[in-house]
Motif scaffolding. Sequence first.
Motif, PDB file in Angstrom:
ATOM      1  N   LEU B 207      21.503  14.637  40.397  1.00 18.38           N
ATOM      2  CA  LEU B 207      21.072  13.531  41.258  1.00 18.38           C
ATOM      3  C   LEU B 207      20.219  12.595  40.406  1.00 18.38           C
ATOM      4  CD1 LEU B 207      20.287  11.993  43.865  1.00 18.38           C
ATOM      5  CD2 LEU B 207      18.755  13.871  44.435  1.00 18.38           C
ATOM      6  N   GLY B 208      20.738  11.393  40.192  1.00 16.61           N
ATOM      7  CA  GLY B 208      20.014  10.409  39.392  1.00 16.61           C
ATOM      8  C   GLY B 208      19.260   9.454  40.298  1.00 16.61           C
ATOM      9  N   ASP B 209      18.044   9.110  39.885  1.00 14.89           N
ATOM     10  CA  ASP B 209      17.233   8.204  40.698  1.00 14.89           C
ATOM     11  C   ASP B 209      16.596   7.184  39.751  1.00 14.89           C
ATOM     12  OD1 ASP B 209      16.021   7.105  42.870  1.00 14.89           O
ATOM     13  OD2 ASP B 209      14.676   8.796  43.276  1.00 14.89           O
ATOM     14  N   TYR B 210      16.433   5.978  40.259  1.00 20.50           N
ATOM     15  CA  TYR B 210      15.863   4.923  39.432  1.00 20.50           C
ATOM     16  C   TYR B 210      14.860   4.156  40.262  1.00 20.50           C
ATOM     17  CZ  TYR B 210      15.580   0.563  36.793  1.00 20.50           C
ATOM     18  OH  TYR B 210      15.123  -0.528  36.106  1.00 20.50           O
ATOM     19  N   ASP B 211      13.666   3.980  39.700  1.00 18.05           N
ATOM     20  CA  ASP B 211      12.616   3.239  40.392  1.00 18.05           C
ATOM     21  C   ASP B 211      12.620   1.812  39.864  1.00 18.05           C
ATOM     22  OD1 ASP B 211      10.207   2.024  41.113  1.00 18.05           O
ATOM     23  OD2 ASP B 211       9.164   3.965  41.224  1.00 18.05           O
ATOM     24  N   TYR B 220      17.437  14.865  38.738  1.00 20.44           N
ATOM     25  CA  TYR B 220      17.309  16.211  39.306  1.00 20.44           C
ATOM     26  C   TYR B 220      18.596  16.943  38.943  1.00 20.44           C
ATOM     27  CZ  TYR B 220      13.774  13.792  42.071  1.00 20.44           C
ATOM     28  OH  TYR B 220      12.698  13.045  42.459  1.00 20.44           O
ATOM     29  N   THR B 221      18.467  18.083  38.333  1.00 19.25           N
ATOM     30  CA  THR B 221      19.700  18.721  37.849  1.00 19.25           C
ATOM     31  C   THR B 221      19.571  20.237  37.795  1.00 19.25           C
ATOM     32  OG1 THR B 221      21.288  18.750  36.004  1.00 19.25           O
ATOM     33  CG2 THR B 221      18.987  18.448  35.409  1.00 19.25           C
ATOM     34  N   LEU B 238      21.725   7.842  26.639  1.00 19.84           N
ATOM     35  CA  LEU B 238      21.352   6.655  27.400  1.00 19.84           C
ATOM     36  C   LEU B 238      20.334   5.775  26.691  1.00 19.84           C
ATOM     37  CD1 LEU B 238      21.124   8.148  31.008  1.00 19.84           C
ATOM     38  CD2 LEU B 238      23.099   7.165  29.817  1.00 19.84           C
ATOM     39  N   GLY B 239      19.723   6.272  25.627  1.00 22.40           N
ATOM     40  CA  GLY B 239      18.719   5.467  24.943  1.00 22.40           C
ATOM     41  C   GLY B 239      17.486   5.220  25.793  1.00 22.40           C
ATOM     42  N   LEU B 240      17.050   6.243  26.517  1.00 26.55           N
ATOM     43  CA  LEU B 240      15.844   6.112  27.337  1.00 26.55           C
ATOM     44  C   LEU B 240      14.710   6.891  26.677  1.00 26.55           C
ATOM     45  CD1 LEU B 240      17.274   6.804  30.907  1.00 26.55           C
ATOM     46  CD2 LEU B 240      16.515   4.609  29.987  1.00 26.55           C
ATOM     47  N   PRO B 241      13.564   6.268  26.505  1.00 25.48           N
ATOM     48  CA  PRO B 241      12.440   7.019  25.923  1.00 25.48           C
ATOM     49  C   PRO B 241      11.901   8.044  26.919  1.00 25.48           C
ATOM     50  CG  PRO B 241      11.745   4.807  26.557  1.00 25.48           C
ATOM     51  CD  PRO B 241      13.226   4.873  26.805  1.00 25.48           C
ATOM     52  N   GLU B 242      11.262   9.077  26.403  1.00 23.65           N
ATOM     53  CA  GLU B 242      10.795  10.183  27.249  1.00 23.65           C
ATOM     54  C   GLU B 242       9.890   9.726  28.392  1.00 23.65           C
ATOM     55  OE1 GLU B 242      10.989  10.393  23.966  1.00 23.65           O
ATOM     56  OE2 GLU B 242      11.554  12.435  23.355  1.00 23.65           O
ATOM     57  N   HIS B 243       9.049   8.726  28.126  1.00 19.86           N
ATOM     58  CA  HIS B 243       8.089   8.337  29.171  1.00 19.86           C
ATOM     59  C   HIS B 243       8.750   7.536  30.289  1.00 19.86           C
ATOM     60  CE1 HIS B 243       8.223   4.826  26.605  1.00 19.86           C
ATOM     61  NE2 HIS B 243       7.569   4.127  27.495  1.00 19.86           N
ATOM     62  N   ARG B 244      10.020   7.213  30.134  1.00 20.49           N
ATOM     63  CA  ARG B 244      10.733   6.519  31.199  1.00 20.49           C
ATOM     64  C   ARG B 244      11.699   7.461  31.939  1.00 20.49           C
ATOM     65  NH1 ARG B 244       7.791   3.780  32.159  1.00 20.49           N
ATOM     66  NH2 ARG B 244       7.143   1.771  31.373  1.00 20.49           N
ATOM     67  N   LEU B 245      11.786   8.687  31.473  1.00 16.47           N
ATOM     68  CA  LEU B 245      12.794   9.601  32.019  1.00 16.47           C
ATOM     69  C   LEU B 245      12.151  10.931  32.367  1.00 16.47           C
ATOM     70  CD1 LEU B 245      15.714  10.520  32.572  1.00 16.47           C
ATOM     71  CD2 LEU B 245      15.956  10.954  30.119  1.00 16.47           C
ATOM     72  N   ARG B 246      12.292  11.319  33.627  1.00 16.60           N
ATOM     73  CA  ARG B 246      11.784  12.616  34.061  1.00 16.60           C
ATOM     74  C   ARG B 246      12.987  13.465  34.456  1.00 16.60           C
ATOM     75  NH1 ARG B 246       8.992  13.234  39.793  1.00 16.60           N
ATOM     76  NH2 ARG B 246       8.800  15.502  39.848  1.00 16.60           N
ATOM     77  N   VAL B 247      13.001  14.685  34.013  1.00 15.01           N
ATOM     78  CA  VAL B 247      14.093  15.589  34.388  1.00 15.01           C
ATOM     79  C   VAL B 247      13.500  16.772  35.153  1.00 15.01           C
ATOM     80  CG1 VAL B 247      15.970  17.066  33.581  1.00 15.01           C
ATOM     81  CG2 VAL B 247      15.521  14.896  32.436  1.00 15.01           C
ATOM     82  N   VAL B 248      14.046  16.996  36.330  1.00 11.30           N
ATOM     83  CA  VAL B 248      13.538  18.055  37.199  1.00 11.30           C
ATOM     84  C   VAL B 248      14.661  19.061  37.450  1.00 11.30           C
ATOM     85  CG1 VAL B 248      12.492  18.591  39.436  1.00 11.30           C
ATOM     86  CG2 VAL B 248      12.048  16.370  38.353  1.00 11.30           C
ATOM     87  N   ALA B 249      14.403  20.307  37.168  1.00  5.75           N
ATOM     88  CA  ALA B 249      15.347  21.376  37.499  1.00  5.75           C
ATOM     89  C   ALA B 249      14.616  22.303  38.471  1.00  5.75           C
ATOM     90  CB  ALA B 249      15.784  22.130  36.251  1.00  5.75           C
ATOM     91  N   PRO B 250      14.838  22.122  39.760  1.00  3.55           N
ATOM     92  CA  PRO B 250      14.073  22.895  40.743  1.00  3.55           C
ATOM     93  C   PRO B 250      14.621  24.323  40.813  1.00  3.55           C
ATOM     94  CG  PRO B 250      15.647  21.456  41.839  1.00  3.55           C
ATOM     95  CD  PRO B 250      15.794  21.219  40.364  1.00  3.55           C
TER      96      PRO B 250
END
Lengths: 263, 786
Positions: B207-211, B220-221, B238-250
């Motif tokens: 589940l991808g989310d963008y603010d 969310y994966t 995707l060329g996204l820096p870490e501080h712009r990308l959060r990955v959550v594995a619940p």
Amino acid sequence: MYDFTYAKPASLAAATAALATEDAKAMAGGMTLIPVLKQRLNKPSVVVDLSGLGLTGITVTGDSVTIGAMTTHAAVAASAEVKRAIPALAALAGIIGDKEVRHRGTIGGSLANNDPAADYPAAALALGATITTSKRAIHADDYFQGMFTTALEADEIITSVSFPVPAKAAYEKFKNPASRYAMVGVFVAKGPAGTRVAITGAGQGGVFRHAGFEAALAANWSAAALTGVPTSDADLNSDIHASAEYRAHLCNVVARRAVAAAG
Amino acid sequence: MNAVFEGIGASPRRKEDLRFISGRGNYTDDMNRPGQTYAIIKRSDRPHAKIIAIDTAAARAAPGVVAVYTSTDLAAIGGLPCGWQIHSKDGSPMAEPKHPILAEGKVRHVGDPIAVVIAETKQQARDAAELLHIDLEDLPSIATVTDAMKPGAPEVHDGIAGNQCYDWHLGDADAVAAAFKSAHKVVTLDLENNRLIPNAMEPRVALGDYDRFSGDYTLYTTSQNPHVIRLLMGAFVLGLPEHRLRVVAPDVGGGFGSKIYHYAEEAIVTWAAGKLARPVKWTADRSESFMSDAHGRDHVSTAQMAVDADGKFLAMKVHTVANMGAYLSTFAPAVPTYLYATLLAGTYTTPVIYVEVKAVFTNTVPVDAYRGAGRPEASFLVERLVDTVALELGMDRVDIRRRNFIPRDAFPYQTPVALQYDSGDYFATLDAAMKSADWAGFPARKAEAKARGKLRGIGISTYLEACGIAPSKLVGQLGARAGLYEVANVRVHPTGSISVFTGTHSHGQGHETTFAQLVADQLGVPLSQVDIVHGDTGKIPFGMGTYGSRSLAVGGSAMVKAMDKIIAKGKKIAAHLLEASANDIEFKNGVFSVAGTDRSKTLGEIALTAYVPHNYPIEEIEPGLDETAFYDPANFTFPGGCHICEVEIDPETGVTTIINFNAVDDVGRVVNPMIVEGQVQGGVAQGIGQALLENAAYDASGQLLSGSFMDYTMPRADDLSNITVGTENTMCTHNPLGSKGCGEVGAIGSPPAVIGAVCDALGIRHMNMPATPQKVWAIINGRPAA
Ligand SMILES: Cc1cc2nc3c(=O)[nH]c(=O)nc-3n(C[C@H](O)[C@H](O)[C@H](O)COP(=O)(O)OP(=O)(O)OC[C@H]3O[C@@H](n4cnc5c(N)ncnc54)[C@H](O)[C@@H]3O)c2cc1C
């Protein structure tokens, strides 16, 4: 699933009328139909739920067991009367699928579907059952017409199935290790309809009677009588679980075990 | 102190289970974001075909459709990266063909994603996906390694000659050749390791989310290692820096390796969420899982052992071809090399070993690590070869093992295939397992079975494995494109409750319990006061995740290091409060005290002081009681043990029944014996599955024949027997806990024991897995192997 309309008629006449719609589909327990719909392998216009027709129940007389089409496998398996009259039939119902399936799946649905590896077709054919429908009574010998194919017309509804009570009968099932359907299931019976052996799971055309086994058992009802009686593998299924040759071999093993169990 | 002991060695109930069994687990598919859309992936139903044209017009025009993407829309983003680079014998780097997010020009396996349809509802997305017109032109295709290597075989990737990914080797070829020349006998065994489909209970979800206000992305994966996904997807795709990308594995419902890898769907939903400024969710259905989750194993090998007349192993030579599938999954190249070839000494003193491994591409689903990863392949090969040597020399299977075991006093032991074992006692696990299985009573049981017309057999495996892959410096030299340390942040809150943030991830293993036990034990607090947090890059400093039985040995060691820092700081605070020297402060059972006095402060009091530093040595130390440690292990850990399986075969049908299964493993320090028992039993169930039931069957062209549970035989409870689990532990010498790992021993140790038992019952040299009724029947009846 594709969209469809849902109908739950309260009478056989209304159900028959609903089934006259093009691409209408009857639903009993839904255990076969719903997965097919979910995989979008079928696109019915209307799903006609048969659960409002009062087709459940079991009647046992001296010489027959009659089971309403909407009776679940679990109900047949648990029926003290069926266990007394045709224990092999109750036992067969008790090893169909799993508990959940047995509490939804019905005898009518199983026979209407005529899966080539289903269990009930073997019982119906070996016992010489009569399938009663909204239109007529069909003898098992005329009913099964190849895999997933029966004598039923599109708008014809099974209402009940009647099994003559045999003197001896047993069902042995060699399960497909993955699906647990019959890879080879053999129902043997000696009774009013004669000595009959029906095999499910093995044949390309679905359930079939085994003339060689029947002749051997008619002459001598014993497991030993089947030793060496061949099964041609010409019309048997071959898949990743069992070659036709292995299935042919299993037909004999499973039949002998069934006869031994029948006593 | 707590009334009931809940520390290291206790078996409290799993803290997480109430949540799981009462439907309150929080799985990725349970999560929904406002304005969410749904993605359906259109996949190839062909093993190998050229994409002539894709007409998306009708799909785009369908009701509810938000977007339809094909590879041309993804031109700006990268392919899926591979995390491990192998170099061939000749020094050349492995062939590393692009693994596109959506198929470019060609499809290469059944299940290869071609297009994605995103709509307001899942139903609409499904409807629209049926309107895609995809014009494919079939190409010749291959499924097996044998076909892939045939001269003139179709090329899975244009220009990769012979479909070869690499041709790698390890060990001393000359020394082995010399030993073979002078040996009493050389025993040869050809064997295969069957392909498996992991089938975690929970299918993959992303589940991808963008603010759109902050520009931040959240994925969310269903992942075993969210930080690794953040790194791989962020930096390489995707060329996204870490501080712009959060990955959550619940909560994640099982992984077994298949949820380590970075998959295309994760990148698709994250990228599309940004593009559409709406959340995008994809949930695999079961059929999709069969053809898109990485598969496991699939080796074809020849193994040879040179022996002297007494059965002493002199040299071993192995040739293996490994099926990579159509593309390189994240860690695939490492599995048949550093996770396999380095294990070929097993528990034995074989002085020289030479192994060659070829990896090839085929038109099948990519293959990667699956419970055990490389080590089950090694143990199956070594243990089957040892049985064969015993058979050909007319020796007892147990005697030959004892004769060749690494002696108890030989540790640390340097193998000829790079590893150095730190500890072990293979005699102890063997003796205990033989006792547990009543090995001595087997002949009587066999005779009794024979009287009933049944064939009894007993099989044994004295396996070894390596866990907690490390250290970072070494794995870097071996080609890993990542470090393999672990991270723990231990946060003692002001009132003394504790949150532990770990970079490992629990997807069934019970970390919320074992790790809490570890922390409760070391810091002397009740279990209920400790909470384990994992699976969120937004909360946890960093981490490498969970696989390779590394979580306790590596992640737990990081916790110990962080707790050491907590205790050291606590001592300084206590020294100040108690007006003593920090050197005189002792910490035990949650209490800091001045040695030899009754003056003391509890951890809770120290924590409160640390956060309310009114009376505090502020010039010396900072406020707060919150410590982080990165732990990089000095070596692998080496669990091992003995598995014994007894089977009975019905010669009429070929059906094999497991009569009993006894496992005695050396897993080092045990934190929770109940969880170890469960882990071993689960692993053994999977091992029995591989040995008797499971097989990912392809036809010669690459059509998947076992694409559902109707044809893929997952082990069920009634396929198993009682599984008796014991341990005989020696401590790992190089980590602070002494723990080795228990997550994979079951799957690694068991298959050779099961097949050994089947072969013993049948009186044959070897058979390949799975020993299905049909195959066993064919062997009994002298039919060619099916
Ligand atoms: C996991 C699983 C395992 C199973 N294992 C077995 C097994 O081991 N052995 C076995 O025999 N079966 C097995 N089944 C099938 C099960 O027995 C089904 O329930 C049965 O085949 C169909 O019955 P149903 O009542 O669910 O019918 P439905 O699925 O509702 O209908 C099946 C078909 O029959 C038609 N139909 C239903 N009732 C009537 C009627 N009264 N008159 C006319 N047409 C009708 C429907 O239109 C449909 O085409 C299994 C099913 C599942 C899901």
